[in-house]
Design an enzyme around this catalytic site. Structure first.
Site, PDB file in Angstrom:
ATOM      1  N   GLY A   1      13.908  74.316  85.841  1.00 18.32           N
ATOM      2  CA  GLY A   1      13.720  73.054  85.130  1.00 18.32           C
ATOM      3  C   GLY A   1      13.663  73.354  83.648  1.00 18.32           C
ATOM      4  O   GLY A   1      14.657  73.239  82.899  1.00 18.32           O
TER       5      GLY A   1
ATOM      6  N   HIS B   1       8.865  71.196  99.563  1.00 17.53           N
ATOM      7  CA  HIS B   1       8.112  71.672  98.408  1.00 17.53           C
ATOM      8  C   HIS B   1       6.717  72.004  98.925  1.00 17.53           C
ATOM      9  O   HIS B   1       6.195  71.323  99.795  1.00 17.53           O
ATOM     10  CB  HIS B   1       8.041  70.602  97.316  1.00 17.53           C
ATOM     11  CG  HIS B   1       7.598  71.137  95.992  1.00 17.53           C
ATOM     12  ND1 HIS B   1       6.309  71.576  95.752  1.00 17.53           N
ATOM     13  CD2 HIS B   1       8.292  71.352  94.849  1.00 17.53           C
ATOM     14  CE1 HIS B   1       6.230  72.020  94.507  1.00 17.53           C
ATOM     15  NE2 HIS B   1       7.411  71.913  93.932  1.00 17.53           N
TER      16      HIS B   1
ATOM     17  N   LYS C   1      12.673  67.826  83.446  1.00 18.73           N
ATOM     18  CA  LYS C   1      11.441  68.088  82.706  1.00 18.73           C
ATOM     19  C   LYS C   1      11.531  67.326  81.390  1.00 18.73           C
ATOM     20  O   LYS C   1      12.629  67.334  80.817  1.00 18.73           O
ATOM     21  CB  LYS C   1      11.260  69.590  82.454  1.00 18.73           C
ATOM     22  CG  LYS C   1      11.213  70.446  83.704  1.00 18.73           C
ATOM     23  CD  LYS C   1       9.931  70.268  84.488  1.00 18.73           C
ATOM     24  CE  LYS C   1      10.010  71.021  85.799  1.00 18.73           C
ATOM     25  NZ  LYS C   1       8.782  70.884  86.604  1.00 18.73           N
TER      26      LYS C   1
ATOM     27  N   SER D   1      11.810  79.466  92.346  1.00 21.30           N
ATOM     28  CA  SER D   1      11.544  78.439  91.335  1.00 21.30           C
ATOM     29  C   SER D   1      10.239  78.742  90.614  1.00 21.30           C
ATOM     30  O   SER D   1       9.413  79.469  91.131  1.00 21.30           O
ATOM     31  CB  SER D   1      11.413  77.071  92.051  1.00 21.30           C
ATOM     32  OG  SER D   1      11.010  76.056  91.178  1.00 21.30           O
ATOM     33  N   GLY D   2      10.095  78.191  89.376  1.00 20.78           N
ATOM     34  CA  GLY D   2       8.826  78.321  88.680  1.00 20.78           C
ATOM     35  C   GLY D   2       8.934  79.242  87.475  1.00 20.78           C
ATOM     36  O   GLY D   2       8.772  80.447  87.565  1.00 20.78           O
TER      37      GLY D   2
ATOM     38  N   ASP E   1      10.677  66.079  90.928  1.00 20.87           N
ATOM     39  CA  ASP E   1       9.507  66.933  90.855  1.00 20.87           C
ATOM     40  C   ASP E   1       8.532  66.526  91.972  1.00 20.87           C
ATOM     41  O   ASP E   1       8.636  65.425  92.518  1.00 20.87           O
ATOM     42  CB  ASP E   1       8.835  66.843  89.483  1.00 20.87           C
ATOM     43  CG  ASP E   1       8.497  68.244  88.979  1.00 20.87           C
ATOM     44  OD1 ASP E   1       8.660  68.507  87.771  1.00 20.87           O
ATOM     45  OD2 ASP E   1       8.113  69.073  89.826  1.00 20.87           O
ATOM     46  N   GLU E   2       7.600  67.409  92.307  1.00 22.73           N
ATOM     47  CA  GLU E   2       6.731  67.176  93.461  1.00 22.73           C
ATOM     48  C   GLU E   2       5.879  65.932  93.291  1.00 22.73           C
ATOM     49  O   GLU E   2       5.449  65.315  94.274  1.00 22.73           O
ATOM     50  CB  GLU E   2       5.849  68.389  93.740  1.00 22.73           C
ATOM     51  CG  GLU E   2       4.817  68.710  92.672  1.00 22.73           C
ATOM     52  CD  GLU E   2       5.388  69.504  91.502  1.00 22.73           C
ATOM     53  OE1 GLU E   2       4.667  69.693  90.506  1.00 22.73           O
ATOM     54  OE2 GLU E   2       6.582  69.850  91.551  1.00 22.73           O
TER      55      GLU E   2
HETATM   56  C1  CAP Z   1       9.181  74.341  88.435  1.00 20.48           C
HETATM   57  C2  CAP Z   1       8.431  73.286  89.225  1.00 20.48           C
HETATM   58  C3  CAP Z   1       8.184  73.679  90.692  1.00 20.48           C
HETATM   59  C4  CAP Z   1       7.481  74.976  90.929  1.00 20.48           C
HETATM   60  C5  CAP Z   1       6.867  75.065  92.319  1.00 20.48           C
HETATM   61  C6  CAP Z   1       7.129  72.987  88.573  1.00 20.48           C
HETATM   62  O1  CAP Z   1       9.483  73.873  87.153  1.00 20.48           O
HETATM   63  O2  CAP Z   1       9.144  72.090  89.251  1.00 20.48           O
HETATM   64  O3  CAP Z   1       7.422  72.627  91.219  1.00 20.48           O
HETATM   65  O4  CAP Z   1       8.374  76.020  90.803  1.00 20.48           O
HETATM   66  O5  CAP Z   1       6.313  76.330  92.529  1.00 20.48           O
HETATM   67  O6  CAP Z   1       6.752  71.811  88.671  1.00 20.48           O
HETATM   68  O7  CAP Z   1       6.466  73.850  88.071  1.00 20.48           O
HETATM   69  P1  CAP Z   1      10.061  74.904  86.059  1.00 20.48           P
HETATM   70  P2  CAP Z   1       6.759  77.254  93.750  1.00 20.48           P
HETATM   71  O8  CAP Z   1      11.382  75.397  86.547  1.00 20.48           O
HETATM   72  O9  CAP Z   1      10.185  74.080  84.814  1.00 20.48           O
HETATM   73  O10 CAP Z   1       9.081  75.996  85.918  1.00 20.48           O
HETATM   74  O11 CAP Z   1       8.265  77.341  93.670  1.00 20.48           O
HETATM   75  O12 CAP Z   1       6.082  78.540  93.505  1.00 20.48           O
HETATM   76  O13 CAP Z   1       6.310  76.560  94.956  1.00 20.48           O
HETATM   77 MG    MG Z   2       7.715  70.926  90.203  1.00 19.89          MG
END
Ligand code: CAP
Ligand code: MG
Length: 456
Positions: free
Chosen positions: A399, A283, A163, A375-376, A194-195
């Site tokens: 992150g 993801h 991040k 995650s998240g 990241d996605e």
């Molecule tokens: C988390 C993350 C993940 C999300 C996906 C983001 O970052 O990289 O993509 O957790 O959601 O981009 O937000 P942080 P889920 O750790 O900095 O929050 O796991 O619900 O699919």
């Molecule tokens: Mg992400």
């Protein structure tokens, strides 16, 4: 209006040997404004009709019409609950092509979510019969296979997404990997793209893949501790995805990452089929457009407002298609969970997934289990809840929760490792912090507290 065939079961009817002969769906609907409640039976029958062999009007039924087989293969709506407007549909398994998820979904979730008779629709669950379960590949590695190649018998795996989400060059990302892989005495396992990081002018896929895996190889050689890099191969061109997966393999990587919703079911199954021997990290970016339900009744059969399918359905589909890990939601995340994460964990990991008030359960006939990804918005003050509630076959991703530690990245890693180990020992985090006030974990908890920081 369901016509021509009888798509509604007599009261009390239940399919015999469902896991042998039928695929079952569980639906929650709301009738469109102006449609009286006494049309609920008709709506249920119309859903069975439109998703199997029926249509809105009587059609030619003479010679060569196929009507006989269509009647035999018609789906049946049963178990109707007028109070909650929920019901089940039993489909003869012969109406589906084995091993073809896209074809199957075009039936059970194809047109019915666009019917005028409905103002809301939620596909709560699908229960797959044995023959269909066995017609899909399932995970290549799963929980046991990943533990084997990681050389880690117990406990969750910890990883971090760089991040800001994008902004680092490939070189800078490799430098971050070095810190993550060496901090806290090397007790941290992974780094993840990241996605939305694919191949960008300042961070090309090939360059990043080579540099980060070079760091991984070097540190594994020096420490003997296995690491992982969830390297994002996502692309809407299957050939490019395949090339990227093969480069990961060539660079000694063990995982590819796929945005499974944006690439689609066919892409996931095809990458599994031509997999050069990598675990597949799924993801679920964009899943909210499929599974978000903003109605008050999403958890308890009350009123629903949207057209959606549950994350339990998505999780089952991904286990069948063969991913090895999937983001499944967790307690105390920044993201909304529409089903209790435990329901997702049970669908991903158990051999017999139990039924619940909003799910049908599933027999997996020995299919490997999938890592649940928590995650998240997680940080050292909150990851314990994920381990307590969801068990240890977790990939925990933080992150911001690692890179935002006030004492820096190494301390962020240390705090996460301390929190994980404490949760594995079932220790009390607040008590532990009193005894270790100078620890990285204490600082993290002081900075973020023990609850998610809802910023959006
Ligand atoms: C988390 C993350 C993940 C999300 C996906 C983001 O970052 O990289 O993509 O957790 O959601 O981009 O937000 P942080 P889920 O750790 O900095 O929050 O796991 O619900 O699919
Ligand atoms: Mg992400």
């Amino acid at each position: 209006m369901a016509v021509q065939f009888d798509f509604l079961a007599p009261k009390g009817w239940k399919p015999k040997n469902p896991d042998k002969d039928y695929l079952i769906t569980y639906l929650d609907i709301e009738l469109a404004d102006g449609i009286p409640d006494d049309r609920f039976e008709d709506a249920a029958a119309s859903c069975a009709a439109e998703s199997s062999t029926g249509t809105w009007t009587e059609v030619y039924a003479g010679k060569n019409s196929g009507v006989k087989l269509a009647n035999k293969l018609r789906a049946i709506a049963y178990d109707l609950d007028p109070k909650t407007k929920t019901f089940k549909i039993a489909y003869k398994k012969e109406i589906f092509e084995e091993g073809n998820m896209s074809g199957l979904l075009a039936g059970v979730a194809g047109n019915i979510d666009s019917m005028k008779m409905l103002k809301a629709f939620r596909l709560l669950d699908i229960r797959f019969p044995e023959s269909l379960v066995k017609s899909f590949p399932g995970p290549q590695f799963g929980i046991t296979g990943v533990r084997e190649f990681m050389g880690i018998e117990r406990g969750p795996l910890l990883c971090t997404v760089p991040k800001p989400k994008v902004g680092r060059t490939a070189k800078e990302q490799a430098e971050l990997a070095k810190i993550l892989f060496t901090a806290a005495n090397g007790e941290y396992q992974g780094i993840k793209d990241d996605e939305n990081l694919t191949s960008l002018y300042f961070n090309k896929f090939e360059d990043r893949c080579k540099r980060v895996h070079a760091v991984q190889r070097d540190i594994e050689k020096k420490t003997g501790k296995k690491k992982f890099y969830l390297c994002n191969v996502t692309h809407s061109d299957m050939d490019i995805m395949q090339e990227r997966a093969e480069l990961i393999k060539k660079e000694g990587g063990r995982w590819m990452m796929l945005d499974v919703v944006t690439t689609g079911f066919a892409a996931v199954q095809t990458m599994r089929k031509h997999n050069p021997g990598l675990a597949i990290h799924a993801h679920r970016a964009m899943h909210g457009l499929l599974d978000r339900e903003s109605g008050p009744g999403v958890h308890d059969m009350g009123e629903i407002l949207d057209f959606s399918m549950s994350m339990v359905v998505i999780a089952k589909i991904m286990r069948l298609l063969g991913v090895d890990s999937l983001h499944g939601g967790a307690p105390k995340t920044k993201m909304e969970n529409y089903e209790e994460p435990i329901l997702i964990q049970q669908a991903l990991q158990l051999d017999i997934t139990p039924e619940s008030h909003i799910t049908l359960g599933q027999n997996w006939y020995g299919m490997k289990g999938v890592w649940h990804v928590a995650s998240g918005g997680l940080h050292a003050g909150t990851i314990g809840d994920s381990i307590t509630q969801l068990g240890e076959n977790l990939i925990i991703q933080a992150g911001g929760g690692t890179l935002g530690h006030p004492w820096g990245i190494e301390a962020g890693v240390e705090a996460m490792v301390q929190a994980r180990d404490l949760a594995m020992e079932k220790g009390d985090i607040k008590e532990w912090i009193v005894q270790h006030p100078e620890s990285a974990l204490a600082k993290a908890a002081q900075h973020w507290g023990f609850d998610p920081r809802i910023v959006y």
